[in-house]
Design an enzyme around this catalytic site. Sequence first.
Site, PDB file in Angstrom:
ATOM      1  N   ASP A   8       1.233  -1.216  -0.489  1.00  0.00           N
ATOM      2  CA  ASP A   8      -0.199  -0.511   0.179  1.00  0.00           C
ATOM      3  C   ASP A   8       1.090   0.857   0.379  1.00  0.00           C
ATOM      4  O   ASP A   8       0.756   1.710   1.189  1.00  0.00           O
ATOM      5  CB  ASP A   8      -1.026  -0.502   1.539  1.00  0.00           C
ATOM      6  CG  ASP A   8      -0.718  -0.470   2.815  1.00  0.00           C
ATOM      7  OD1 ASP A   8       1.027  -0.220   2.792  1.00  0.00           O
ATOM      8  OD2 ASP A   8      -0.684   0.377   3.417  1.00  0.00           O
ATOM      9  N   ASN A 169      -2.413  -2.268   9.555  1.00  0.00           N
ATOM     10  CA  ASN A 169      -2.424  -3.278   8.592  1.00  0.00           C
ATOM     11  C   ASN A 169      -3.808  -4.188   8.660  1.00  0.00           C
ATOM     12  O   ASN A 169      -4.345  -4.314   7.860  1.00  0.00           O
ATOM     13  CB  ASN A 169      -1.296  -4.086   8.135  1.00  0.00           C
ATOM     14  CG  ASN A 169      -0.286  -3.003   7.144  1.00  0.00           C
ATOM     15  OD1 ASN A 169      -0.553  -1.730   6.512  1.00  0.00           O
ATOM     16  ND2 ASN A 169       0.882  -3.844   7.606  1.00  0.00           N
ATOM     17  N   HIS A 243       9.354   0.152   9.019  1.00  0.00           N
ATOM     18  CA  HIS A 243       8.052  -1.397   9.239  1.00  0.00           C
ATOM     19  C   HIS A 243       8.048  -2.217   7.926  1.00  0.00           C
ATOM     20  O   HIS A 243       8.653  -3.812   8.050  1.00  0.00           O
ATOM     21  CB  HIS A 243       6.797  -1.211   9.661  1.00  0.00           C
ATOM     22  CG  HIS A 243       6.119   0.083   9.989  1.00  0.00           C
ATOM     23  ND1 HIS A 243       6.614  -1.037  11.342  1.00  0.00           N
ATOM     24  CD2 HIS A 243       6.115   0.835  10.233  1.00  0.00           C
ATOM     25  CE1 HIS A 243       6.114   0.395  12.196  1.00  0.00           C
ATOM     26  NE2 HIS A 243       5.665   1.646  10.998  1.00  0.00           N
TER      27      HIS A 243
HETATM   28  C1  BDR Z   1       2.004  -0.823   8.639  1.00  0.00           C
HETATM   29  O1  BDR Z   1       1.251   0.312   7.758  1.00  0.00           O
HETATM   30  C2  BDR Z   1       0.964   0.935   6.991  1.00  0.00           C
HETATM   31  O2  BDR Z   1       0.973   2.373   7.335  1.00  0.00           O
HETATM   32  C3  BDR Z   1       3.081   0.688   7.155  1.00  0.00           C
HETATM   33  O3  BDR Z   1       2.835   1.183   5.529  1.00  0.00           O
HETATM   34  C4  BDR Z   1       3.099  -0.465   7.376  1.00  0.00           C
HETATM   35  O4  BDR Z   1       3.412  -1.647   6.604  1.00  0.00           O
HETATM   36  C5  BDR Z   1       3.072   0.328  10.211  1.00  0.00           C
HETATM   37  O5  BDR Z   1       1.253  -0.184  11.029  1.00  0.00           O
HETATM   38 CA    CA Z   2       2.778  -0.412   4.047  1.00  0.00          CA
END
Ligand code: BDR
Ligand code: CA
Length: 312
Positions: A8, A169, A243
Site C-alpha cells: 500500500d 495493516n 516496518h
Molecule cells: C504498517 O502500516 C502501514 O501504514 C505501514 O506502511 C506499515 O506497513 C505499520 O503499522
Molecule cells: Ca505498508
Amino acid sequence: MKLILDLDTGIDDALAIAYALGSPDAELVGITGTYGNVTVEQGVANSRRLLEILGAPGIPVLPGIGHPWGKREFVRKDASRFIHGDNGVGGVDIGAPEPQFPADREEAIAFIADQVRLIGEDLTIVPTGALTTIAEAMKRHPEVARAHIVLMGGALTVPGNVSAVAEANISQDPDAADYVFRHGENVTMVGLDVTLQTLLTTAHTSLWRELGTVAAATYADMVDYYIGAYATMSPDLGGCGLHDPLAVAVALDPTLVTTLDTNLKVDLGGRTIGDEARLSDPVKNTYVAVGVEANRFVGELMARTLRLFDTK
Ligand code: BDR
Ligand code: CA
C-alpha cells in the site's frame, strides 16, 4: 529468492521496494497493490513511478482488491494522510508513471496464483498492507496457502498503533488477516514487536543526499517527511519505524529475527493473539518475530540503498 511484494505504497513500502531491488540475492517478480496508507490506485501509481526512478520499469505492478471483505469501499484514515502525506510519498513530487493499459482490478489474484504454481518453494510473498488480496487469492486458489509468506503486520507483545491492541495493516481488514493466519501454512509475522526497534534518522538520509542522484534525493525527501511525522507522533522513539523493509529483509535472511512458533487468530478489535482452539495442536503455522538484530538490519538497509541509489 524470488519475491512478490503486496504493498500500500506508502513511504516505508517505498523502502521495501528499494530493499528488494538493492538485494543481489533477491529477484522482484512483481508488486501487487493493496490499500491502507493510500488507495490501491494511488499505491499502484506510486509503486510504478518508484520502479521507474530505481531503474526497474519492467517489473509488473498489478492492482488488487481495493476495500475490506464485506465492505464496499475503503475510507482513508487521517492518520495515514499525516504519516505518509496526501500522495502517500510525503508530498514529494515524484511525477506520474508512464501510462499503461487499464488493468483489471483483480489481476493481482491470478498473478499471485500463477507465480505460486510456477515458482513454488523459491517464492516468498511479502504483504505490507491490508491482507484482503492475499486472503482472497488463498480462498480462490488454495495452493497459495502453501506459499512462504512474510507479512508486516500485527503486535503480539506490544500495544497496537491504531488502538491499544491493533496494528494498522491487520485492522484494515481483520477478517482477511484472520483467514491468512488460519489457512497460511508458513507465515512469518513481522509486527510492531520488532519493527519499532528498527529506526532511521536524518543522519541516515543525509548519507543518501550526499550521493547527489535523483533516486537518493527522492528517497531522502520522502523519508525526511516520514521522520518528521514520527517526531510529532512518537517523539520518544528517536526515528521512523522501518516496518515494511524489515519484512523484506527477514524474507531474505530469517536470522535477523528470533521467532515464537504459534497459531494465531485475529479477534474483532484487530488484535493478533494465540488461537486457544489450536493451542495444543503440535503443528504451528505462524512464526512471530519477537526479537531483532536492529543494528545489523539498519546496516544492511543502508548498504543496499546506498549501492542502489548511487547509480540512479
Ligand atoms: C504498517 O502500516 C502501514 O501504514 C505501514 O506502511 C506499515 O506497513 C505499520 O503499522
Ligand atoms: Ca505498508
